[in-house]
Design a protein around this motif. Structure first.
Motif, PDB file in Angstrom:
ATOM      1  N   LEU A   1      65.544  56.789  35.612  1.00  0.00           N
ATOM      2  CA  LEU A   1      65.739  55.639  36.810  1.00  0.00           C
ATOM      3  C   LEU A   1      64.305  54.587  36.627  1.00  0.00           C
ATOM      4  CD1 LEU A   1      66.878  55.033  39.485  1.00  0.00           C
ATOM      5  CD2 LEU A   1      65.345  56.967  40.516  1.00  0.00           C
ATOM      6  N   ASN A   2      64.723  53.550  37.034  1.00  0.00           N
ATOM      7  CA  ASN A   2      63.890  52.304  37.256  1.00  0.00           C
ATOM      8  C   ASN A   2      63.273  51.993  35.945  1.00  0.00           C
ATOM      9  OD1 ASN A   2      63.988  52.183  40.041  1.00  0.00           O
ATOM     10  ND2 ASN A   2      62.554  53.822  40.294  1.00  0.00           N
ATOM     11  N   GLU A   3      63.538  52.503  34.732  1.00  0.00           N
ATOM     12  CA  GLU A   3      63.319  52.084  33.536  1.00  0.00           C
ATOM     13  C   GLU A   3      64.343  50.750  33.072  1.00  0.00           C
ATOM     14  OE1 GLU A   3      61.197  55.658  31.359  1.00  0.00           O
ATOM     15  OE2 GLU A   3      63.224  55.838  31.381  1.00  0.00           O
ATOM     16  N   SER A   4      63.535  50.119  32.082  1.00  0.00           N
ATOM     17  CA  SER A   4      64.526  49.048  31.661  1.00  0.00           C
ATOM     18  C   SER A   4      64.352  48.855  30.145  1.00  0.00           C
ATOM     19  CB  SER A   4      63.892  47.803  32.201  1.00  0.00           C
ATOM     20  OG  SER A   4      62.827  47.395  32.046  1.00  0.00           O
ATOM     21  N   VAL A   5      65.312  48.333  29.508  1.00  0.00           N
ATOM     22  CA  VAL A   5      65.431  48.027  28.090  1.00  0.00           C
ATOM     23  C   VAL A   5      65.928  46.815  27.888  1.00  0.00           C
ATOM     24  CG1 VAL A   5      67.638  49.091  27.774  1.00  0.00           C
ATOM     25  CG2 VAL A   5      66.429  48.984  25.721  1.00  0.00           C
ATOM     26  N   THR A   6      65.311  46.031  27.000  1.00  0.00           N
ATOM     27  CA  THR A   6      65.777  44.589  26.593  1.00  0.00           C
ATOM     28  C   THR A   6      66.376  44.740  25.226  1.00  0.00           C
ATOM     29  OG1 THR A   6      63.909  43.484  27.712  1.00  0.00           O
ATOM     30  CG2 THR A   6      64.934  42.286  26.009  1.00  0.00           C
ATOM     31  N   TRP A   7      67.498  44.195  24.943  1.00  0.00           N
ATOM     32  CA  TRP A   7      68.225  44.276  23.683  1.00  0.00           C
ATOM     33  C   TRP A   7      68.322  43.016  23.255  1.00  0.00           C
ATOM     34  CZ3 TRP A   7      69.544  48.980  21.627  1.00  0.00           C
ATOM     35  CH2 TRP A   7      69.523  49.894  22.436  1.00  0.00           C
ATOM     36  N   LYS A   8      68.243  42.842  21.731  1.00  0.00           N
ATOM     37  CA  LYS A   8      68.695  41.646  21.325  1.00  0.00           C
ATOM     38  C   LYS A   8      69.844  41.870  20.324  1.00  0.00           C
ATOM     39  CE  LYS A   8      66.657  38.449  17.667  1.00  0.00           C
ATOM     40  NZ  LYS A   8      65.417  37.946  17.145  1.00  0.00           N
ATOM     41  N   ALA A   9      70.844  40.893  20.261  1.00  0.00           N
ATOM     42  CA  ALA A   9      72.097  41.157  19.528  1.00  0.00           C
ATOM     43  C   ALA A   9      72.806  39.832  19.077  1.00  0.00           C
ATOM     44  CB  ALA A   9      72.803  42.010  20.206  1.00  0.00           C
ATOM     45  N   LYS A  10      73.440  39.872  17.998  1.00  0.00           N
ATOM     46  CA  LYS A  10      74.314  38.820  17.794  1.00  0.00           C
ATOM     47  C   LYS A  10      75.606  39.044  18.163  1.00  0.00           C
ATOM     48  CE  LYS A  10      74.543  35.682  13.839  1.00  0.00           C
ATOM     49  NZ  LYS A  10      74.002  35.355  12.464  1.00  0.00           N
ATOM     50  N   HIS A  11      76.126  38.181  19.104  1.00  0.00           N
ATOM     51  CA  HIS A  11      77.632  38.238  19.267  1.00  0.00           C
ATOM     52  C   HIS A  11      78.166  36.779  19.324  1.00  0.00           C
ATOM     53  CE1 HIS A  11      77.516  42.397  20.774  1.00  0.00           C
ATOM     54  NE2 HIS A  11      76.232  42.035  21.560  1.00  0.00           N
TER      55      HIS A  11
ATOM     56  N   GLU B   1      72.033  45.295  17.043  1.00  0.00           N
ATOM     57  CA  GLU B   1      71.370  45.242  18.153  1.00  0.00           C
ATOM     58  C   GLU B   1      70.078  46.120  18.046  1.00  0.00           C
ATOM     59  OE1 GLU B   1      73.027  46.261  21.946  1.00  0.00           O
ATOM     60  OE2 GLU B   1      74.978  45.555  21.458  1.00  0.00           O
ATOM     61  N   GLU B   2      68.919  45.478  18.534  1.00  0.00           N
ATOM     62  CA  GLU B   2      67.780  46.265  18.626  1.00  0.00           C
ATOM     63  C   GLU B   2      67.051  46.123  19.927  1.00  0.00           C
ATOM     64  OE1 GLU B   2      64.461  44.337  16.413  1.00  0.00           O
ATOM     65  OE2 GLU B   2      65.906  42.562  15.951  1.00  0.00           O
ATOM     66  N   ALA B   3      66.463  47.309  20.489  1.00  0.00           N
ATOM     67  CA  ALA B   3      65.868  47.553  21.524  1.00  0.00           C
ATOM     68  C   ALA B   3      64.257  46.864  21.313  1.00  0.00           C
ATOM     69  CB  ALA B   3      65.395  48.922  22.089  1.00  0.00           C
ATOM     70  N   ILE B   4      64.145  45.705  21.925  1.00  0.00           N
ATOM     71  CA  ILE B   4      62.919  44.913  21.745  1.00  0.00           C
ATOM     72  C   ILE B   4      61.947  45.004  22.516  1.00  0.00           C
ATOM     73  CG2 ILE B   4      63.943  43.320  20.060  1.00  0.00           C
ATOM     74  CD1 ILE B   4      63.846  41.235  22.534  1.00  0.00           C
ATOM     75  N   SER B   5      62.064  45.626  23.892  1.00  0.00           N
ATOM     76  CA  SER B   5      60.781  45.866  24.657  1.00  0.00           C
ATOM     77  C   SER B   5      61.422  46.673  25.773  1.00  0.00           C
ATOM     78  CB  SER B   5      60.220  44.400  25.549  1.00  0.00           C
ATOM     79  OG  SER B   5      61.436  43.926  26.132  1.00  0.00           O
ATOM     80  N   GLY B   6      60.471  47.258  26.880  1.00  0.00           N
ATOM     81  CA  GLY B   6      60.710  48.241  27.687  1.00  0.00           C
ATOM     82  C   GLY B   6      60.812  49.631  27.095  1.00  0.00           C
ATOM     83  N   LYS B   7      61.860  50.614  27.487  1.00  0.00           N
ATOM     84  CA  LYS B   7      62.373  51.833  26.914  1.00  0.00           C
ATOM     85  C   LYS B   7      62.993  51.504  25.544  1.00  0.00           C
ATOM     86  CE  LYS B   7      62.418  56.397  27.292  1.00  0.00           C
ATOM     87  NZ  LYS B   7      61.483  57.202  27.339  1.00  0.00           N
TER      88      LYS B   7
END
Length: 118
Positions: free
Chosen positions: A49-59, A36-42
Motif C-alpha cells: 500500500l502507497n508504494e510505487s514502482v516505475t517501469w521502463k519497457a519497449k512496446h 521491462e525493468e523496474a527503474i525506481s521506487g520499489k
C-alpha cells in the motif's frame, strides 16, 4: 472508460496468488520479452500500500516509462494500482482474489482512458 476483465483459475491458495501478483521480481521474469525493468521506487520484492514502482519497457518499438502506485490493499482479497505517470490519460488495475474449487479465482479489471481518444 473502457474496461477489460480477465478471469484466471489458479491451483494455489489465494494467499500465495495474492503475493505473487504483487511481486516485482516475478513481473520482471514474466515480461522478459519486452525487457521491462523496474527503474525506481520499489524495484524488488513485494509491493504494498502507497508504494510505487516505475517501469521502463519497449512496446511497439518505443520505450515507455510507467509509474504506478498501490492505492488500495486488503490482503489477501484485493489490491489496486493506478498509473501516476505514463502514456495513458488514466489507468487503474484492480486485482481480486477469491477461493474457488480448492484454488483461487483471480479477476483482473483494467480501466483505462487512451491518450488520444478512441
Amino acid at each position: 472508460m473502457p474496461r477489460i476483465e480477465l478471469r484466471t483459475e489458479i491451483n494455489a491458495p489465494k494467499e500465495i496468488v495474492f503475493d505473487l501478483s504483487r511481486s516485482i521480481d516475478l513481473h520482471k521474469i514474466s515480461t522478459e520479452h519486452t525487457n521491462e525493468e523496474a527503474i525506481s521506487g520499489k524495484t524488488s520484492g513485494l509491493i504494498g500500500l502507497n508504494e510505487s514502482v516505475t517501469w521502463k519497457a519497449k512496446h511497439f518499438g518505443i520505450y515507455q516509462i510507467l509509474t504506478s502506485r498501490i492505492t488500495e490493499f486488503k490482503q489477501p482479497d484485493f489490491f489496486s494500482d493506478e498509473m501516476v505517470q505514463g502514456s495513458f490519460k488514466r489507468l487503474r488495475h484492480e486485482h481480486h482474489f477469491t477461493d474457488f474449487n480448492g484454488g483461487t479465482l483471480m479477476i483482473n479489471y483494467f480501466n483505462y482512458k487512451s491518450p488520444f481518444g478512441f
